[in-house]
Design a protein around this motif. Sequence first.
Motif, PDB file in Angstrom:
ATOM      1  N   ALA A  63      -4.926 107.206 -35.842  1.00 50.94           N
ATOM      2  CA  ALA A  63      -6.278 106.746 -35.509  1.00 50.94           C
ATOM      3  C   ALA A  63      -7.038 106.269 -36.747  1.00 50.94           C
ATOM      4  CB  ALA A  63      -7.045 107.865 -34.807  1.00 50.94           C
ATOM      5  N   LEU A  64      -7.045 107.083 -37.797  1.00 54.54           N
ATOM      6  CA  LEU A  64      -7.786 106.695 -38.993  1.00 54.54           C
ATOM      7  C   LEU A  64      -7.040 105.632 -39.797  1.00 54.54           C
ATOM      8  CD1 LEU A  64      -9.407 109.995 -40.306  1.00 54.54           C
ATOM      9  CD2 LEU A  64     -10.114 108.449 -38.484  1.00 54.54           C
ATOM     10  N   GLY A  65      -5.709 105.671 -39.752  1.00 58.36           N
ATOM     11  CA  GLY A  65      -4.937 104.625 -40.426  1.00 58.36           C
ATOM     12  C   GLY A  65      -5.236 103.262 -39.845  1.00 58.36           C
ATOM     13  N   MET A  66      -5.378 103.205 -38.508  1.00 59.90           N
ATOM     14  CA  MET A  66      -5.712 101.950 -37.849  1.00 59.90           C
ATOM     15  C   MET A  66      -7.041 101.403 -38.352  1.00 59.90           C
ATOM     16  SD  MET A  66      -8.113 100.946 -35.377  1.00 59.90           S
ATOM     17  CE  MET A  66      -8.499 102.526 -34.619  1.00 59.90           C
ATOM     18  N   ARG A  67      -8.063 102.260 -38.396  1.00 58.20           N
ATOM     19  CA  ARG A  67      -9.389 101.753 -38.759  1.00 58.20           C
ATOM     20  C   ARG A  67      -9.481 101.407 -40.243  1.00 58.20           C
ATOM     21  NH1 ARG A  67     -13.204 104.947 -40.802  1.00 58.20           N
ATOM     22  NH2 ARG A  67     -14.816 103.789 -39.699  1.00 58.20           N
ATOM     23  N   GLN A  68      -8.581 101.972 -41.058  1.00 60.42           N
ATOM     24  CA  GLN A  68      -8.576 101.607 -42.478  1.00 60.42           C
ATOM     25  C   GLN A  68      -8.093 100.173 -42.690  1.00 60.42           C
ATOM     26  OE1 GLN A  68     -10.468 104.556 -43.390  1.00 60.42           O
ATOM     27  NE2 GLN A  68      -9.591 103.764 -45.250  1.00 60.42           N
ATOM     28  N   THR A  69      -7.467  99.578 -41.676  1.00 58.32           N
ATOM     29  CA  THR A  69      -6.967  98.204 -41.827  1.00 58.32           C
ATOM     30  C   THR A  69      -8.021  97.151 -41.500  1.00 58.32           C
ATOM     31  OG1 THR A  69      -6.162  98.006 -39.523  1.00 58.32           O
ATOM     32  CG2 THR A  69      -4.673  99.022 -41.125  1.00 58.32           C
ATOM     33  N   PHE A  70      -9.173  97.544 -40.976  1.00 56.58           N
ATOM     34  CA  PHE A  70     -10.161  96.556 -40.525  1.00 56.58           C
ATOM     35  C   PHE A  70     -10.537  95.574 -41.630  1.00 56.58           C
ATOM     36  CE2 PHE A  70     -12.006  99.553 -37.048  1.00 56.58           C
ATOM     37  CZ  PHE A  70     -11.006  99.148 -36.170  1.00 56.58           C
ATOM     38  N   GLY A  71     -10.717  96.074 -42.846  1.00 58.07           N
ATOM     39  CA  GLY A  71     -11.122  95.204 -43.939  1.00 58.07           C
ATOM     40  C   GLY A  71     -10.121  94.109 -44.257  1.00 58.07           C
ATOM     41  N   LEU A  72      -8.839  94.349 -43.931  1.00 60.41           N
ATOM     42  CA  LEU A  72      -7.806  93.350 -44.202  1.00 60.41           C
ATOM     43  C   LEU A  72      -7.938  92.129 -43.293  1.00 60.41           C
ATOM     44  CD1 LEU A  72      -4.716  95.737 -44.524  1.00 60.41           C
ATOM     45  CD2 LEU A  72      -6.193  94.875 -46.360  1.00 60.41           C
ATOM     46  N   PHE A  73      -8.621  92.286 -42.144  1.00 61.55           N
ATOM     47  CA  PHE A  73      -8.756  91.193 -41.178  1.00 61.55           C
ATOM     48  C   PHE A  73      -9.995  90.331 -41.443  1.00 61.55           C
ATOM     49  CE2 PHE A  73      -6.160  94.338 -38.991  1.00 61.55           C
ATOM     50  CZ  PHE A  73      -5.196  93.566 -38.355  1.00 61.55           C
ATOM     51  N   LEU A  74     -10.850  90.738 -42.352  1.00 59.54           N
ATOM     52  CA  LEU A  74     -12.151  90.094 -42.523  1.00 59.54           C
ATOM     53  C   LEU A  74     -12.020  88.592 -42.795  1.00 59.54           C
ATOM     54  CD1 LEU A  74     -15.075  91.234 -42.509  1.00 59.54           C
ATOM     55  CD2 LEU A  74     -14.997  91.151 -44.996  1.00 59.54           C
ATOM     56  N   LEU A  75     -11.234  88.231 -43.785  1.00 66.27           N
ATOM     57  CA  LEU A  75     -11.049  86.816 -44.135  1.00 66.27           C
ATOM     58  C   LEU A  75      -9.955  86.138 -43.314  1.00 66.27           C
ATOM     59  CD1 LEU A  75     -11.520  87.038 -48.034  1.00 66.27           C
ATOM     60  CD2 LEU A  75     -13.223  86.565 -46.258  1.00 66.27           C
ATOM     61  N   PRO A  76      -8.799  86.801 -43.025  1.00 67.10           N
ATOM     62  CA  PRO A  76      -7.767  86.142 -42.204  1.00 67.10           C
ATOM     63  C   PRO A  76      -8.231  85.739 -40.806  1.00 67.10           C
ATOM     64  CG  PRO A  76      -6.794  87.970 -43.395  1.00 67.10           C
ATOM     65  CD  PRO A  76      -8.282  88.041 -43.627  1.00 67.10           C
ATOM     66  N   LEU A  77      -9.029  86.572 -40.122  1.00 69.04           N
ATOM     67  CA  LEU A  77      -9.521  86.188 -38.799  1.00 69.04           C
ATOM     68  C   LEU A  77     -10.438  84.970 -38.884  1.00 69.04           C
ATOM     69  CD1 LEU A  77     -10.351  89.431 -36.754  1.00 69.04           C
ATOM     70  CD2 LEU A  77      -8.699  87.646 -36.200  1.00 69.04           C
ATOM     71  N   SER A  78     -11.176  84.864 -39.967  1.00 63.07           N
ATOM     72  CA  SER A  78     -12.034  83.701 -40.172  1.00 63.07           C
ATOM     73  C   SER A  78     -11.195  82.440 -40.350  1.00 63.07           C
ATOM     74  CB  SER A  78     -12.932  83.927 -41.386  1.00 63.07           C
ATOM     75  OG  SER A  78     -13.712  82.796 -41.657  1.00 63.07           O
ATOM     76  N   ALA A  79     -10.130  82.551 -41.152  1.00 65.88           N
ATOM     77  CA  ALA A  79      -9.274  81.394 -41.404  1.00 65.88           C
ATOM     78  C   ALA A  79      -8.471  80.995 -40.165  1.00 65.88           C
ATOM     79  CB  ALA A  79      -8.327  81.700 -42.562  1.00 65.88           C
ATOM     80  N   GLU A  80      -8.011  81.983 -39.393  1.00 67.33           N
ATOM     81  CA  GLU A  80      -7.156  81.723 -38.228  1.00 67.33           C
ATOM     82  C   GLU A  80      -7.929  81.257 -37.011  1.00 67.33           C
ATOM     83  OE1 GLU A  80      -4.261  84.540 -36.550  1.00 67.33           O
ATOM     84  OE2 GLU A  80      -3.714  85.028 -38.611  1.00 67.33           O
ATOM     85  N   GLN A  81      -8.994  81.969 -36.693  1.00 62.40           N
ATOM     86  CA  GLN A  81      -9.697  81.759 -35.431  1.00 62.40           C
ATOM     87  C   GLN A  81     -11.140  81.294 -35.601  1.00 62.40           C
ATOM     88  OE1 GLN A  81      -8.114  81.950 -32.569  1.00 62.40           O
ATOM     89  NE2 GLN A  81      -6.200  82.658 -33.513  1.00 62.40           N
ATOM     90  N   GLY A  82     -11.594  81.161 -36.839  1.00 57.02           N
ATOM     91  CA  GLY A  82     -12.967  80.734 -37.068  1.00 57.02           C
ATOM     92  C   GLY A  82     -14.000  81.796 -36.746  1.00 57.02           C
ATOM     93  N   ILE A  83     -13.558  83.062 -36.692  1.00 53.19           N
ATOM     94  CA  ILE A  83     -14.480  84.161 -36.426  1.00 53.19           C
ATOM     95  C   ILE A  83     -15.153  84.551 -37.737  1.00 53.19           C
ATOM     96  CG2 ILE A  83     -14.670  86.555 -35.635  1.00 53.19           C
ATOM     97  CD1 ILE A  83     -12.228  86.026 -33.869  1.00 53.19           C
ATOM     98  N   SER A  84     -16.458  84.448 -37.796  1.00 50.04           N
ATOM     99  CA  SER A  84     -17.200  84.696 -39.027  1.00 50.04           C
ATOM    100  C   SER A  84     -16.938  86.108 -39.547  1.00 50.04           C
ATOM    101  CB  SER A  84     -18.694  84.516 -38.781  1.00 50.04           C
ATOM    102  OG  SER A  84     -19.456  85.032 -39.855  1.00 50.04           O
TER     103      SER A  84
END
Length: 397
Positions: free
Chosen positions: A19-40
């Motif tokens: 559970a906590l390992g999953m939420r520790q990964t959130f920061g890794l998606f910050l810029l990739p989701l923006s580049a992939e899907q245009g999500i700010s």
Amino acid sequence: MPVAVWTIVAAAAASISLALGMRQTFGLFLLPLSAEQGISPAVLGIAVAFHNLVWGLSQPITGALADRHGAGRVMAGGALLLSAGLALPALLPNAVAVLFGIGVLTGIGVSCCGTGAALAAVGRAVTPEKRGEMIGLASAGGSLGQAALVPVAQSLIGGVGAVATLGILAATLLLIVPISRAIEWRAPIETSGPRATGLAGLPALARSALADRNFALLTLGFFACGFQLAFLTMHLPSHIAVCGLPAGLGATALMTVGLFNIPGSWLCGKISTYIRPEQALGWIYAVRSVAIACFAFTTPTPAGTVVFAAVMGFVWLGSIPLTNAAIAQRFGVADLGALYGVCFLSHQLGGFLGAGAGALLLEYAGSYAAFWPVMVAIGMLASGLNWIIRPPARALA
């Protein structure tokens, strides 16, 4: 100790780890989701801020349910919510799905599967003299998820993309369902102590606890923990990238935090056997604040970043077994999940502000420079609050 106790400790560690390992990964998606899907980046940052807030608001409720009906069933239901919360933006990668899936569903899910219910079950399963050490051991095992899932997620994002990685993590979290069968699947066995208050008595229990000056100070101090850790979890990889350091260094830093938190959480739990937990908490907040000041106000380097992550990791989740131990000494263990949840709400209000304000600052200022002095000041204030807490009139089993 009996094999059954070790089984509960191991299962609690495994659930917390996922559970906590999953939420520790959130920061890794910050810029990739923006580049992939245009999500700010601000959308994900605000979603994580709401994740922290929803987690905090639901933790007293899920803790009270676990105290009265058993932690295992609560954790199994939470695993389904966690999985759904990541699957939703994986299937529908847009801002609304990110805000609802990560902001709401995973917030409720992690309140069921994270530290609250699982560690309360551990506290009820062991003797008072072993309680702090065993809760610390379960917390330490929970750090394995951060150490393992962060590099795996980073590798998957680079290989199959951010959206597919969310789907893979969603499927992985379903492992918590069979794990939860080993943790207090039925209502806790009554002892000579009081019966758990349950959901109906939660408001009165919360009012009574917060009327205690020392519990109120403990709760206020926990705000700093959430504020500091949520900001670093969400924004440390982006801060490293903004400073011009290698992008992979962010994942390395988070992995280092997880590795050093393994011995740190166990040691912090064990320390509660020898000194008052509140005194140890004061030192934890002081060490964190000094480390943050040294990192923020010097020129960032790869080596300095790893050293900072190691120091922070050693005291990362050490506050959790110490806070549980402090509550158990004052109020016993019958309502440990609910009372920890009340205290944890302050932690998550801090997390909401730390993650959300950091996201808005990055969006509009382009850097985090203005945030670091606030991090240091709030941490030192928490140290002072814990150091003035008085010892309990009598320690409860």
